[in-house]
Scaffold this motif. Structure first.
Motif, short mmCIF file in Angstrom:
data_model
loop_
_atom_site.label_atom_id
_atom_site.label_comp_id
_atom_site.label_asym_id
_atom_site.label_seq_id
_atom_site.Cartn_x
_atom_site.Cartn_y
_atom_site.Cartn_z
N HIS A 255 2.45 3.36 -14.71
CA HIS A 255 1.95 2.53 -13.60
C HIS A 255 1.92 3.31 -12.28
O HIS A 255 1.02 3.14 -11.48
CB HIS A 255 2.77 1.24 -13.45
CG HIS A 255 4.21 1.48 -13.18
ND1 HIS A 255 5.15 1.63 -14.17
CD2 HIS A 255 4.86 1.65 -12.00
CE1 HIS A 255 6.34 1.84 -13.62
NE2 HIS A 255 6.18 1.86 -12.32
N SER A 256 2.89 4.17 -12.08
CA SER A 256 2.93 4.91 -10.82
C SER A 256 1.87 6.03 -10.79
O SER A 256 1.41 6.41 -9.72
CB SER A 256 4.32 5.50 -10.58
OG SER A 256 4.67 6.39 -11.61
N LYS A 257 1.48 6.52 -11.98
CA LYS A 257 0.47 7.60 -12.04
C LYS A 257 -0.94 7.06 -11.86
O LYS A 257 -1.82 7.78 -11.39
CB LYS A 257 0.57 8.32 -13.38
CG LYS A 257 1.88 9.03 -13.59
CD LYS A 257 1.94 9.64 -14.98
CE LYS A 257 3.35 10.12 -15.27
NZ LYS A 257 3.58 10.32 -16.69
N ILE A 258 -1.17 5.80 -12.27
CA ILE A 258 -2.53 5.25 -12.21
C ILE A 258 -2.74 4.37 -10.98
O ILE A 258 -3.81 3.79 -10.82
CB ILE A 258 -2.87 4.45 -13.49
CG1 ILE A 258 -1.97 3.23 -13.66
CG2 ILE A 258 -2.80 5.36 -14.71
CD1 ILE A 258 -2.36 2.34 -14.84
N GLY A 259 -1.72 4.27 -10.14
CA GLY A 259 -1.86 3.51 -8.90
C GLY A 259 -1.91 2.01 -9.09
O GLY A 259 -2.56 1.30 -8.32
N PHE A 260 -1.21 1.50 -10.10
CA PHE A 260 -1.16 0.06 -10.35
C PHE A 260 -0.60 -0.67 -9.14
O PHE A 260 0.42 -0.28 -8.58
CB PHE A 260 -0.30 -0.22 -11.58
CG PHE A 260 -0.12 -1.67 -11.90
CD1 PHE A 260 -1.18 -2.44 -12.33
CD2 PHE A 260 1.12 -2.28 -11.77
CE1 PHE A 260 -1.03 -3.79 -12.64
CE2 PHE A 260 1.30 -3.62 -12.07
CZ PHE A 260 0.21 -4.37 -12.51
N LYS A 261 -1.30 -1.74 -8.75
CA LYS A 261 -0.87 -2.55 -7.61
C LYS A 261 -0.73 -4.00 -8.03
O LYS A 261 -1.65 -4.56 -8.65
CB LYS A 261 -1.90 -2.48 -6.46
CG LYS A 261 -2.12 -1.09 -5.91
CD LYS A 261 -0.93 -0.61 -5.14
CE LYS A 261 -1.19 0.79 -4.57
NZ LYS A 261 0.05 1.49 -4.24
N ALA A 262 0.41 -4.58 -7.74
CA ALA A 262 0.64 -6.00 -8.02
C ALA A 262 1.82 -6.47 -7.19
O ALA A 262 2.70 -5.70 -6.83
CB ALA A 262 0.91 -6.21 -9.50
N GLU A 263 1.80 -7.75 -6.89
CA GLU A 263 2.87 -8.34 -6.10
C GLU A 263 4.13 -8.52 -6.94
O GLU A 263 4.06 -8.69 -8.16
CB GLU A 263 2.45 -9.71 -5.57
CG GLU A 263 1.34 -9.65 -4.56
CD GLU A 263 0.97 -11.02 -4.05
OE1 GLU A 263 1.71 -11.99 -4.32
OE2 GLU A 263 -0.07 -11.12 -3.39
N ALA A 264 5.26 -8.55 -6.28
CA ALA A 264 6.52 -8.88 -6.93
C ALA A 264 6.58 -10.39 -7.10
O ALA A 264 6.07 -11.15 -6.25
CB ALA A 264 7.70 -8.42 -6.09
#
Ligand code: FES
Length: 57
Positions: A42-51
């Motif tokens: 997730h950190s390599k592909i730039g995943f974005k989501a709210e907590a």
């Protein structure tokens, strides 16, 4: 009875917590090569989501 909680981390996996202890990190970005578990992709592909916390009944 054990207390089970699911915590969606910001930009990361869903943590499965049992009695306050993290027992698993589940992928929610779709990029893990070790599904259903998070492998850090997730950190390599730039995943974005709210907590968000999810209640388990
Ligand atoms: S959330 Fe971590 S690899 Fe998908």
């Amino acid at each position: 009875m054990a207390k089970v909680e699911l915590k969606c981390t910001e930009n990361g996996p869903i943590l499965v917590m049992v009695d306050g202890k993290t027992t698993a990190a589940l992928c929610r970005c779709g990029g893990s090569k070790n599904k259903p578990y998070c492998d850090g992709t997730h950190s390599k592909i730039g995943f974005k989501a709210e907590a968000k916390d999810i209640q388990v009944l």
